[in-house]
Design a protein around this motif. Structure first.
Motif, PDB file in Angstrom:
ATOM      1  N   TYR B  35      45.861  23.206 -61.803  1.00 52.94           N
ATOM      2  CA  TYR B  35      45.391  22.030 -62.507  1.00 52.94           C
ATOM      3  C   TYR B  35      44.938  22.444 -63.901  1.00 52.94           C
ATOM      4  O   TYR B  35      44.435  23.552 -64.106  1.00 52.94           O
ATOM      5  CB  TYR B  35      44.192  21.395 -61.803  1.00 52.94           C
ATOM      6  N   LEU B  88      40.369  24.303 -69.414  1.00 55.68           N
ATOM      7  CA  LEU B  88      40.008  25.038 -68.201  1.00 55.68           C
ATOM      8  C   LEU B  88      41.175  24.909 -67.229  1.00 55.68           C
ATOM      9  O   LEU B  88      41.598  23.792 -66.910  1.00 55.68           O
ATOM     10  CB  LEU B  88      38.736  24.456 -67.588  1.00 55.68           C
ATOM     11  N   LEU B  90      42.460  25.413 -63.542  1.00 58.96           N
ATOM     12  CA  LEU B  90      41.917  25.534 -62.195  1.00 58.96           C
ATOM     13  C   LEU B  90      43.025  25.800 -61.196  1.00 58.96           C
ATOM     14  O   LEU B  90      44.057  25.135 -61.211  1.00 58.96           O
ATOM     15  CB  LEU B  90      41.196  24.238 -61.803  1.00 58.96           C
ATOM     16  N   PHE B 106      38.815  24.796 -54.732  1.00 59.18           N
ATOM     17  CA  PHE B 106      39.037  25.188 -56.114  1.00 59.18           C
ATOM     18  C   PHE B 106      38.426  26.544 -56.424  1.00 59.18           C
ATOM     19  O   PHE B 106      37.386  26.923 -55.875  1.00 59.18           O
ATOM     20  CB  PHE B 106      38.391  24.175 -57.065  1.00 59.18           C
ATOM     21  N   GLY B 107      39.058  27.260 -57.343  1.00 55.66           N
ATOM     22  CA  GLY B 107      38.437  28.411 -57.956  1.00 55.66           C
ATOM     23  C   GLY B 107      37.512  27.970 -59.078  1.00 55.66           C
ATOM     24  O   GLY B 107      37.386  26.768 -59.356  1.00 55.66           O
ATOM     25  N   GLU B 108      36.862  28.944 -59.733  1.00 57.81           N
ATOM     26  CA  GLU B 108      35.919  28.618 -60.806  1.00 57.81           C
ATOM     27  C   GLU B 108      36.641  28.335 -62.121  1.00 57.81           C
ATOM     28  O   GLU B 108      36.034  27.855 -63.064  1.00 57.81           O
ATOM     29  CB  GLU B 108      34.920  29.757 -60.992  1.00 57.81           C
TER      30      GLU B 108
END
Lengths: 115, 115
Positions: B35, B88, B90, B106-108
């Protein structure tokens, strides 16, 4: 394709009050509705979800309701605390045509809980 | 282990550079997602891999090239990006199988700045 609308875009409440965020979706085939909380600098984290065969689900101070006929679902947070301050996203999942579910996100609500 | 790990956390690159974002999960999930998230916007789907095969490409420009080397790893190769690609990024994974969708983990995120 699926479209998810979310309101309000910002919400300020006093600590201890309740907060309600509403979403509507367009695709009647959508069958899974998660809510995500995103804190600054972090990835979204699931806080509660509901499937289309259920009308309401509760987890401590958080609850979600789903009205399939009207195609809308809502997040309810009771007894809000400062740590609830974050951006909240609703989402709807569209059953796959390709074997993989797509998660379509709402536009987000920035919640501020005032101490 | 319920984590999605993304590296690097921050990346600054010039428009002529080639770089890669990496994502790893060890939850046995067979669906993995990229994303893109701009400031104050919801996550926007780019790619989905299902069982290591690309199943969804949301008409993403070819300067973004995904790769899924195995069921635990997902890469996003970047080449000739534009400043407007700063965002960002994701990575996420989910169990989604057998016609039932589940939580999207989700990851950070990797914060990308294109100069």
């Amino acid at each position: 394709g699926e479209n998810v609308e979310q309101h309000p875009s910002t919400l300020s409440v006093q600590e201890g009050d309740s907060a309600v965020i509403k979403c509507t979706y367009s695709d009647s085939a959508s069958n899974y509705f998660p809510w995500y909380k995103q804190e600054l600098g972090k990835g979204p984290q699931l806080i509660i979800d509901i499937r289309s065969n259920v009308g309401e689900k509760k987890d401590q101070r958080i609850a979600v309701t789903l009205n399939k006929t009207a195609k809308h679902f809502s997040l309810h947070i009771t007894e809000t605390q400062p740590e609830d301050s974050a951006v909240y996203f609703c989402a709807a999942t569209v059953p796959p045509t390709s074997g993989t579910y797509k998660y379509i996100f709402g536009t987000g609500t920035r919640l501020k809980v005032l101490a | 282990d319920t984590e999605v790990t993304q590296t690097p956390k921050h990346l600054v690159m010039g428009m002529t550079n080639k770089k890669s974002l990496k994502c790893e999960q060890h939850m046995g999930h067979r669906a993995m997602y990229w994303y893109k998230q701009k400031a104050k916007k919801p996550p926007e789907l780019m790619f989905v891999y299902s069982y290591e095969k690309l199943s969804i490409n949301e008409s993403v420009p070819s300067r973004f090239s995904p790769e899924c080397p195995n069921s635990s790893l997902l890469n996003l190769h970047l080449h000739a990006l534009q400043p407007e690609d700063s965002a960002l990024y994701l990575c996420a994974s989910s169990q989604s199988s057998g016609g039932v969708t589940g939580e999207l983990f989700f990851g950070e995120g990797s914060r990308l700045t294109v100069l």
